[in-house]
Design a protein around this motif. Sequence first.
Motif, short mmCIF file in Angstrom:
data_model
loop_
_atom_site.label_atom_id
_atom_site.label_comp_id
_atom_site.label_asym_id
_atom_site.label_seq_id
_atom_site.Cartn_x
_atom_site.Cartn_y
_atom_site.Cartn_z
N TYR A 111 23.54 2.65 -43.32
CA TYR A 111 23.36 1.25 -43.69
C TYR A 111 21.99 0.73 -43.27
O TYR A 111 21.51 1.01 -42.18
N ASP A 112 21.40 -0.03 -44.19
CA ASP A 112 20.06 -0.55 -43.96
C ASP A 112 20.05 -1.96 -43.39
O ASP A 112 19.09 -2.35 -42.71
N TYR A 113 21.07 -2.74 -43.69
CA TYR A 113 21.10 -4.13 -43.28
C TYR A 113 22.41 -4.45 -42.57
O TYR A 113 23.48 -3.95 -42.97
N TRP A 114 22.29 -5.29 -41.56
CA TRP A 114 23.44 -5.64 -40.72
C TRP A 114 23.49 -7.15 -40.49
O TRP A 114 22.44 -7.80 -40.38
N GLY A 115 24.72 -7.66 -40.41
CA GLY A 115 24.90 -9.03 -39.98
C GLY A 115 24.81 -9.14 -38.47
O GLY A 115 24.68 -8.13 -37.77
N GLN A 116 24.91 -10.36 -38.00
CA GLN A 116 24.77 -10.60 -36.56
C GLN A 116 26.07 -10.34 -35.79
O GLN A 116 26.05 -10.25 -34.58
N GLY A 117 27.15 -10.23 -36.51
CA GLY A 117 28.44 -9.95 -35.89
C GLY A 117 29.25 -11.21 -35.63
O GLY A 117 28.69 -12.30 -35.47
N ILE A 118 30.56 -11.05 -35.60
CA ILE A 118 31.44 -12.18 -35.33
C ILE A 118 32.61 -11.68 -34.49
O ILE A 118 33.12 -10.58 -34.70
N GLN A 119 33.01 -12.51 -33.54
CA GLN A 119 34.04 -12.11 -32.58
C GLN A 119 35.44 -12.31 -33.16
O GLN A 119 35.74 -13.33 -33.77
N VAL A 120 36.26 -11.30 -32.92
CA VAL A 120 37.70 -11.39 -33.21
C VAL A 120 38.44 -11.06 -31.92
O VAL A 120 38.20 -10.00 -31.31
N ILE A 121 39.31 -11.95 -31.49
CA ILE A 121 40.10 -11.76 -30.28
C ILE A 121 41.57 -11.83 -30.64
O ILE A 121 42.02 -12.83 -31.21
N VAL A 122 42.30 -10.79 -30.31
CA VAL A 122 43.73 -10.75 -30.57
C VAL A 122 44.45 -10.74 -29.22
O VAL A 122 44.25 -9.82 -28.41
N SER A 123 45.26 -11.74 -29.01
CA SER A 123 45.96 -11.86 -27.73
C SER A 123 47.43 -11.48 -27.91
O SER A 123 48.05 -11.79 -28.93
N SER A 124 47.94 -10.81 -26.89
CA SER A 124 49.34 -10.36 -26.97
C SER A 124 50.26 -11.35 -26.28
O SER A 124 49.82 -12.27 -25.62
#
Length: 124
Positions: A111-124
Amino acid sequence: QVQLVESGGGSVQAGGSLRLSCAASGLSFSNYAMGWFRQAPGTEREFVAAINWSGTNPYYADSVKGRFTISRENAKNTVYLQMNSLNSEDTAVYYCAATDRGGNYGHPRLYDYWGQGIQVIVSS
């Protein structure tokens, strides 16, 4: 200038769902395969899903197969990741990525291009 911007992340309880979006600009979107990767603290970035330029061929990591669905809307320059039946192991920063090369879509180096990322939190 190419930009990939993720949205739709957040916190959810185990068993819940989220839909991530990635809006692309600065590139001919329909010429690019798109991928989703994730990275949890202390781990390497791992492949989640990818989709070819036309949207006809999706690919999934075994860990998400049957729970996640990747799709794209070329008219909107957007790729999506629908995540269902989330569990704590899905907690990570999720990145979208773009490539106009063929090859192993599961490998980040393609991959040549990337986003900045986004957080996903899954709580039990």
